[in-house]
Design a protein around this motif. Structure first.
Motif, mmCIF file in Angstrom:
data_model
loop_
_atom_site.group_PDB
_atom_site.id
_atom_site.type_symbol
_atom_site.label_atom_id
_atom_site.label_comp_id
_atom_site.label_asym_id
_atom_site.label_seq_id
_atom_site.Cartn_x
_atom_site.Cartn_y
_atom_site.Cartn_z
ATOM 1 N N ALA A 1 -6.519 -31.870 -101.041
ATOM 2 C CA ALA A 1 -7.619 -31.001 -100.646
ATOM 3 C C ALA A 1 -8.610 -31.721 -99.746
ATOM 4 O O ALA A 1 -8.823 -32.925 -99.870
ATOM 5 N N ASP A 2 -9.230 -30.977 -98.857
ATOM 6 C CA ASP A 2 -10.343 -31.530 -98.095
ATOM 7 C C ASP A 2 -11.500 -31.812 -99.028
ATOM 8 O O ASP A 2 -12.214 -32.791 -98.873
ATOM 9 N N TRP B 1 -12.322 -31.841 -103.256
ATOM 10 C CA TRP B 1 -11.994 -31.622 -104.663
ATOM 11 C C TRP B 1 -13.303 -31.421 -105.421
ATOM 12 O O TRP B 1 -14.232 -32.208 -105.273
ATOM 13 N N TRP C 1 -12.827 -43.010 -105.075
ATOM 14 C CA TRP C 1 -11.466 -42.519 -104.862
ATOM 15 C C TRP C 1 -10.778 -43.282 -103.750
ATOM 16 O O TRP C 1 -9.570 -43.278 -103.651
ATOM 17 N N ASP D 1 -18.242 -39.432 -108.467
ATOM 18 C CA ASP D 1 -16.788 -39.398 -108.249
ATOM 19 C C ASP D 1 -16.076 -38.557 -109.297
ATOM 20 O O ASP D 1 -14.957 -38.101 -109.085
ATOM 21 N N VAL E 1 -16.467 -35.001 -107.503
ATOM 22 C CA VAL E 1 -16.289 -34.743 -106.078
ATOM 23 C C VAL E 1 -15.341 -35.770 -105.461
ATOM 24 O O VAL E 1 -15.426 -36.958 -105.762
ATOM 25 N N ALA E 2 -14.453 -35.292 -104.617
ATOM 26 C CA ALA E 2 -13.734 -36.183 -103.702
ATOM 27 C C ALA E 2 -13.625 -35.468 -102.372
ATOM 28 O O ALA E 2 -13.212 -34.317 -102.312
ATOM 29 N N ILE E 3 -14.036 -36.155 -101.336
ATOM 30 C CA ILE E 3 -13.901 -35.598 -99.995
ATOM 31 C C ILE E 3 -12.751 -36.346 -99.340
ATOM 32 O O ILE E 3 -12.813 -37.563 -99.187
ATOM 33 N N GLY E 4 -11.709 -35.641 -99.000
ATOM 34 C CA GLY E 4 -10.554 -36.329 -98.430
ATOM 35 C C GLY E 4 -9.662 -35.333 -97.749
ATOM 36 O O GLY E 4 -10.111 -34.543 -96.924
#
Lengths: 507, 311, 627
Positions: free
Chosen positions: A15-16, A18, C29, C38, C41-44
């Protein structure tokens, strides 16, 4: 892509964004998103005006769910909730996909309704590429419902309590179908408890291990006057039975159809000879009928299907040879020249009000946190789920040598392992308000402090469902498998052993 | 946004392109590849790295054709047709390149379990692996450093022979049979599974399919979907069941029946092709032409059938 | 993606190395300490990972320089930081010769044994080294490996020194004598590559006034922007800004400038195609991955006149609408890398790069990126893949770079000599430029003379100058010995003989003679050179440098090397004619069916050598001329 999951699962890695919400806060998130879409002026007002009812009530119901409140209830930062709301509303096409994380809650149906409301708000429904996508966990869980394996439906979701419908079936079958709905699974167990249900015929299910609050389920099954189990294995449930009917394996040993998540009906074909003594489900049921005084003959699977097509309008066009040549057909398929229906609810977009039909109602829902509350005594939130290579209670999947398989563990965050002083592989006692089991600990970085995870794939090794709460959603009958309050204790002989945490730093 | 109309389903209203193949005029839709155009005319073009469910990587070069005005030959699997294109598929130049590609592969790779077409093409094009010399023995290819190599022994034809990798219970990797068609990497990666457990490593003749640092599959990201096996054209990737039956001489496709059914696990509706010999499932594939998963499965569908045959 | 990270902890050094390129980790992460945030939220995701992937090669360089090898833990940390599958990262890293994956001595000396140094030495330049210091790869603190051409051909010997450590990096030694190796072994890990003397450039015409591209070499301080400007620097950019993009393109067309990279594509047309492409953004790349054996012109220009490339690339960028440019420099040129970085920083400080180039309101900036030992990365589409953090494998064409190049966007790419010729055109005007050379090959051209020539070095002559005249400028064959052959164009080129001295060095001249200017390589062979071994080295070069993607090149280069080995040993399989037939078949499949120019030219020298009787007993095949 946004992934909403308490754990950062494999899918969430894609996902962009989470969003690791607190277990059971789905409605709070959905309502906050809905409020933000309204506040930001991103409602698809044309669609809402023409194709829905109840917007005002919905807007009022979600009004308390400010971004700040959403953050408080879900644990996800407000700005991310806002960006989800904006991205979803602005997207050309958007889908909401979910699995049991939405439905294995006491508020299962409300969770789904909260998502439906978002799709109505934005018009992300009834269009190619936009919609609501419940992903099914079994190859025929959709088909079971389609075929009337519901307390209140005939095949094709035709209502048992509708006199006209019932008359159609009565005429075809030459019987008088009882005019009232039956029980769903959870109600059946309650009925057993109250002595109203005394005999049970179980086909291809293993409730002695799959039900929440296992000790209660086993106790009730044991208390029946008569239990018949038809299965390909001598399951734990079958071991409790008075009569076991050995069945051929539907998928590989018999003829028939199944319906996938996307409503696609496809044919099953036998590839293997069943073992000696095992018989096709169809044959067993017809034989049972004959012995109960009703001779149905020896119909083929296709003949049974043709009868179904004649009674269920949404299946009428699905001749066997068409299922074959088209690679399956998605219902509704009302006639033999109909190609099937790739997505539903397209009528909501029709210009002609007659074709548009009844508007879709907003169904505002209230948020209620999980029933099994965290406390000082039970401070950890346990959620259950599946692993890729295994399937439910493992009856099918434990037979093959999966290179991915590892035994049941209590998965904990590195932080919780450190504060509990437990090491990888150490067996601990896990206790909920219903019972207590022990299992080895496994370090899992996808978990945050306070969140624990187990599967229920290995009930013979660790019976996870001893812990879970069997309080069920009154609308769907699903138990709240996803939210259990537990505590974890080191076993006496392990106390003093040095915690092993060498993998805590692993990138 | 207040779009009311349903988004249109993409409709293929493509321009028609006229071209000539082997002197025959043919009209096909814009975007059609030369290979597809040849197939509409019933002209056989050999392919190894091409698969209809994967984006063409055009690395094997056995499908090359001559296109008038093009200095080099052109890979038909990936080159779209253009108006007025003049294509020749059977010229001496084309036949020489195809023969040499087959000869180079046959002289360096064990093609014993490659599909029947490969052997037919080797015969038809007159590829003669022997003229490159006697095959060299197994080498430790996984440690080859880019740019460092010892010339092979004079008189020997180097091969990709190496020890079979058997590091899990479900499938074996015999890279002595690998023609480096990239299909497994594509299927493991962005074309299907998006697991990226394997990649092409090293370079030149030492290029190979590898996990990171050649770690065993159980230490890699592999999720055992077996989609790599499904696309492998040479049998380098193989079910343990097939590998062992072949080793014991019991593998017999003439005694096998293939039945298409639906996977007994989740609700996606993947179709399975069960390969059954003596009432036992010996291999599972998935039809490429079924649009639910186009040949792809997960570990349960691919390998999780043991429960049906009593362990 | 089912990202499974390597289960090993990176060392502090490895973390520092990677973080020096990528900055501190963004979250728990992706390599950092876990924080409460963390947990929620994870931005990826794939798009973010794709947008950062181009940092892979610089970070691999950082690991190699600091630790001396790429360990599983180091690669694992890097992969986690970039959210990149470890197998992919390994696949990319293992395609480059300058990265090692096992613990390695902290000093690695790559010693050139390629054609020019081989011709100069009259044999294998590493023979003595192996006798004194043990076979390749031996040694505990210092080791050595033979290397393809390092681009110091005029010196006749060269080494690239790779040192691991906090001050790790690469340095060059040229000429490189056995005594240099003794000294390196004595110093061991104490060695600081920055202390190595910068190799000289042999430019016999320097200061002569007749040169254009070479006129500042040796005359300006390569570290000083003021010195460059005093020598006329940045006047061309001023003129380009005055002319505007259409004006610059018209000048290039009027000057009839053809690319110097080998394909001789009209530069004006290329720039125009990029400029007109509606897709945005545009990129412009300077191809300084000079790796053709026998070529050293970029090294001389970039070591000694780095601002010229910065200025030229800036002109290319603003003309084609690119706001971002890259210099892709071969990893074997550490001096040029330092000087280009310095020059770019100075230019940026002085408003000549960045948001408002020379007060024009236009934006252009550039980055210097280094290769890591892969000849194939000089192929323009392989170069894009390398910059993007993918394996340096050529792409299928079409689409061409002007349509879909770097990051799949319209991209202009020119080599260094072409770009510097643009400076010259803008300085003197198209008409004056076109008056130099021949009507179809305008301007001057650089030639890299090496091997058995009296005065090896970099020469600049007007197009159309004869080979004989060029050799005469360089004093003819060393020691006045008889000329046996001249290798034109490098490993991808072909031989000409003593009877070809009247060959005009223009695009049309060499085309008529069946040879190529290539990258301006002129390696002179006299009667003492073992031409069979010389050609064998070229076959080995292609076998080592093939990317391995397509069958004709991957297996064909291996087989070609084997056949030459058999012929050299006098042990043909079957008859010599059988072997020659096999070589001819290999030549045809590689030329006809390979994906890119590497495979398509990998047999060129071999076939040319056969025709001229330079292999085995010396009997020429055919009429001896190039076809």
């Amino acid at each position: 892509m946004y992934a909403v999951d308490p754990r950062r699962s494999t899918s969430a890695q894609w996902a962009d964004v989470w969003m690791g919400i607190d277990v059971g806060s789905d409605i709070a998130l959905a309502n906050t998103v809905g409020r933000e879409i309204i506040r930001a002026g991103l409602v698809n007002t044309e669609f809402v005006r023409r194709a829905t009812t109840g917007f005002e009530e919905y807007a009022e119901a979600v009004e308390p769910f400010t971004l700040a409140e959403g953050e408080r209830l879900t644990g996800v930062p407000a700005d991310l909730i806002a960006s989800l709301a904006h991205d979803y509303a602005r997207a050309d096409r958007a889908q909401l996909c979910w699995t049991l994380g939405i439905t294995e809650h006491h508020s299962a149906t409300d969770n789904v309704l909260a998502l439906c409301d978002l799709s109505l708000l934005t018009g992300h429904v009834g269009r190619f590429g936009s919609g609501l996508v419940p992903l099914r966990g079994q190859n025929n869980v959709q088909g079971g419902g389609d075929m009337g394996a519901l307390p209140n439906k005939f095949p094709g979701f035709q209502d048992v309590e509708n006199d006209d419908i019932r008359a159609k079936f009565d005429a075809r079958w030459g019987v008088s179908v009882p005019p009232t709905r039956g029980w769903h699974l959870s109600q059946m167990f309650d009925a057993m408890e109250h002595g109203e249900l005394r005999a049970l015929y179980v086909l291809g299910e293993n409730p002695a291990q799959s039900e929440a609050d296992t000790p209660r389920a086993v106790h009730l099954l044991e208390g029946l006057d008569h239990l018949v189990v038809q299965d390909i294995f001598l399951t734990k449930t079958a071991q409790l039975a008075d009569v076991v009917l050995p069945a051929a394996l539907a998928a590989f040993e018999s003829e028939g159809t199944v319906t996938s998540s996307e409503r696609r009906v496809q044919r099953l074909r036998p590839a293997l000879q069943p073992p000696e003594g095992a018989r096709d489900d169809l044959e067993i049921i017809c034989e049972l009928a004959r012995r109960l005084g009703s001779d149905w003959g020896h119909p083929s699977a296709e003949e049974v299907w043709d009868e179904c097509r004649s009674l269920s309008p949404m299946h009428t066009g699905m001749r066997y040879d068409r299922l074959e040549s088209l690679g399956g057909i998605q219902w509704p398929c009302p006639s033999e020249d109909h190609p099937g229906t790739p997505f539903l609810h397209g009528r909501l977009w029709a210009e002609d009000p007659d074709k548009r039909g009844n508007p879709a109602p907003f169904m505002p829902v209230a948020f209620e946190p999980p029933l099994d509350e965290l406390s000082e005594e039970f401070p950890l939130r346990l959620t259950t789920g599946r692993r890729l290579d295994s399937f439910n209670t493992g009856v099918q999947s434990n037979g093959y040598a999966s290179p991915l398989r590892r035994p049941e563990t209590l998965d904990l965050s590195p932080e919780d392992m450190a504060s509990l002083g437990v090491g990888e592989g150490e067996v601990v006692r896990i206790t909920s308000r219903r019972g207590s089991i022990s299992a080895p600990v496994h370090l899992e970085r996808s978990l945050r402090p306070g969140l624990a995870f187990m599967t229920f794939h290995f009930p013979d090794q660790v019976n996870t469902n001893v812990l879970t709460l069997d309080t069920w959603d009154p609308k769907s009958g699903t138990a709240e498998f996803k939210a259990t309050a537990i505590r974890v204790e080191r076993l006496p002989d392990a106390v003093g052993a040095a915690p092993v945490l060498e993998t805590a730093e692993a990138g | 946004m207040t779009t009311l109309a349903p988004a249109p389903t993409p409709v293929a209203l493509r321009r028609r392109i006229e071209l000539s193949i082997d002197g025959e005029a043919v009209t096909v839709a814009e975007g059609t590849t030369i290979l597809q155009a040849c197939r509409t005319l019933g002209i056989e073009v050999p392919t190894l790295c091409y698969l209809e469910t994967l984006a063409p990587v055009n690395v094997c070069r056995v499908c090359v054709v001559e296109v008038e005005g093009s200095r080099a030959l052109v890979p038909s699997c990936s080159r779209p047709v253009a108006p007025g294109m003049v294509v020749r598929t059977g010229s001496e130049r084309v036949r020489t390149s195809r023969r040499m590609v087959l000869e180079l592969l046959a002289s360096s790779v064990d093609l014993s379990t490659a599909g029947g077409d490969v052997h037919r093409w080797i015969d038809e094009y007159g590829a003669n692996a022997d003229r490159h010399g006697p095959a060299g023995g197994p080498t430790a290819r996984d440690r080859a450093h880019a740019g460092h190599h010892e010339a092979s022994a004079v008189g020997e034809a180097a091969t990709v022979a190496q020890v079979v990798k058997r590091d899990n219970d479900q499938y074996v990797r015999d890279y002595s049979k690998c023609i480096l068609c990239y299909k497994c990497v594509e299927a493991c990666g962005e074309e299907a599974q998006n697991t990226f457990a394997i990649a092409v490593a090293g370079r030149g003749f030492d290029a190979r399919i590898s996990t990171e640092f050649d770690v065993a599959l159980p230490d890699s990201a592999c999720v055992y979907c077996g989609n790599c096996i499904g696309v492998c054209p040479t049998g380098a990737l193989m079910f343990v069941s097939e590998h062992d039956l072949r080793a014991s001489g019991e593998w017999d496709e003439s005694r096998q029946e293939v039945t298409r059914t639906v996977c007994p696990y989740c609700g996606v509706g993947c179709n399975l092709e069960l390969h059954v010999q003596d009432n036992r499932i010996v291999k599972v594939t998935s039809p490429l032409d079924h649009d639910v998963t186009r040949g792809n499965l997960c570990v349960k569908g691919r390998f999780g059938f043991e429960f049906a045959q009593g362990g | 993606m089912d990202l499974r990270t390597i289960d090993a902890s990176p060392s502090a050094e490895e973390r520092l190395a990677v973080d020096s390129v990528l900055g501190a980790p963004e979250s728990g992460w992706f390599g950092g300490e876990r924080t409460p945030l963390d947990g929620h939220v994870a931005i990826g995701g794939l798009s973010l990972a794709e947008s950062r992937r181009h940092l892979l090669l610089p970070a691999l360089h950082a690991l190699q320089a600091r630790v001396g090898s790429i360990s599983p833990a180091g690669l694992g940390y890097l992969a986690t930081r970039l959210d990149l599958p470890p197998a992919e990262a390994y696949g990319v890293a293992s395609a480059y010769a300058l990265f090692s994956f096992e613990p390695t001595p902290s000093v690695v000396v790559h010693v050139c044994d390629d054609v020019a140094c081989r011709a100069a030495a009259g044999g294998d330049p590493t023979d003595e080294l192996a006798q004194r210091h043990g076979p390749a790869g031996s040694g505990t603190a210092v080791t050595w490996w033979p290397s393809p051409c390092l681009g110091h051909c005029e010196h006749g010997s060269a080494a690239l020194v790779q040192v691991a450590g906090v001050r790790g990096g690469r340095g060059s030694i040229a000429p490189f004598a056995i005594g240099d190796m003794d000294r390196l072994v004595a110093m061991g890990a104490e060695l600081d590559v920055e202390d190595l003397a910068v190799p000289l450039a042999l430019v016999p015409q320097a200061g002569a006034g007749s040169t254009r591209l070479l006129r500042r070499v040796g005359q300006v301080d390569p570290a000083s922007l003021d010195s460059y400007r005093a020598a006329g620097g940045y006047r061309s950019l001023r003129r380009a800004l005055d002319l505007g993009p259409a004006g610059v393109i018209a000048e290039l067309k009027d000057a009839k400038l053809l690319g110097r990279g080998g394909a001789a594509f009209p530069t004006g047309a290329k720039w125009e195609a990029v400029a007109r492409n509606p897709l945005r953004p545009h990129y412009f790349v300077a191809n300084a991955d000079e790796s053709e054996p026998g070529t050293f012109k970029d090294r001389v220009l970039l070591d000694h006149d780095p601002y010229a490339l910065i200025e030229a690339l800036t002109i290319a960028g603003i003309t084609t609408g690119a706001e971002k440019g890259f210099v892709y420099l071969r990893g074997e040129y550490p001096v040029a890398a330092r000087r280009l970085e310095h020059a770019a920083a100075e230019a940026r400080n002085r408003g000549l790069l960045g948001v408002d180039v020379m007060g024009s309101g236009l934006t252009f900036d550039l980055e210097v990126r280094q290769g890591a030992g892969a000849y194939i990365a000089g192929e323009e589409t392989a170069l894009f893949n390398s910059l993007e953090g993918r394996r340096p494998e050529p792409r299928n064409k079409p689409p061409y770079p002007v349509d879909r190049g770097l990051f799949d966007k319209p991209t202009g790419v020119n080599n260094v000599e072409t770009l510097l010729s643009v400076l010259d055109i803008l300085a003197v005007g198209a008409a004056a430029y076109a008056a130099i050379g021949t009507p179809d090959s305008t301007g001057t051209r650089l030639f890299c003379l090496s091997g058995r020539v009296e005065h090896p070095g970099l020469y600049e002559v007007p197009m159309g100058t004869t080979l004989g005249a060029l050799l005469e400028m360089a004093g003819g064959v060393a020691g006045g010995r008889p000329l046996r052959a001249v290798l034109m164009g490098g490993a991808a080129g072909s031989f000409v003989g003593p009877g070809d001295l009247d060959l005009p060095l223009s695009f049309e001249g060499v085309r008529a003679a069946g040879t190529t200017l290539g990258s301006g390589v002129v390696v002179v062979l006299d009667d003492t050179v073992d031409t069979t071994a010389f050609v064998g080295r070229i076959a080995q070069f292609f076998r080592d440098e093939s990317c391995g993607q397509c069958v004709p090149c991957r297996v064909g280069t291996q087989r070609q090397e084997e056949i030459l080995g058999r012929l050299a040993a006098g042990r043909p399989l079957g008859s010599v004619d059988d072997e020659l037939a096999l070589l001819a078949d290999l030549d045809q499949v590689m030329r006809d069916a390979s994906i890119c120019g590497l495979g398509q030219t990998a047999s060129s020298v071999v076939m040319s050598a056969l025709r001229r009787g330079l292999i085995g007993n010396g009997a020429p095949q055919g009429n001896g001329r190039n076809p």
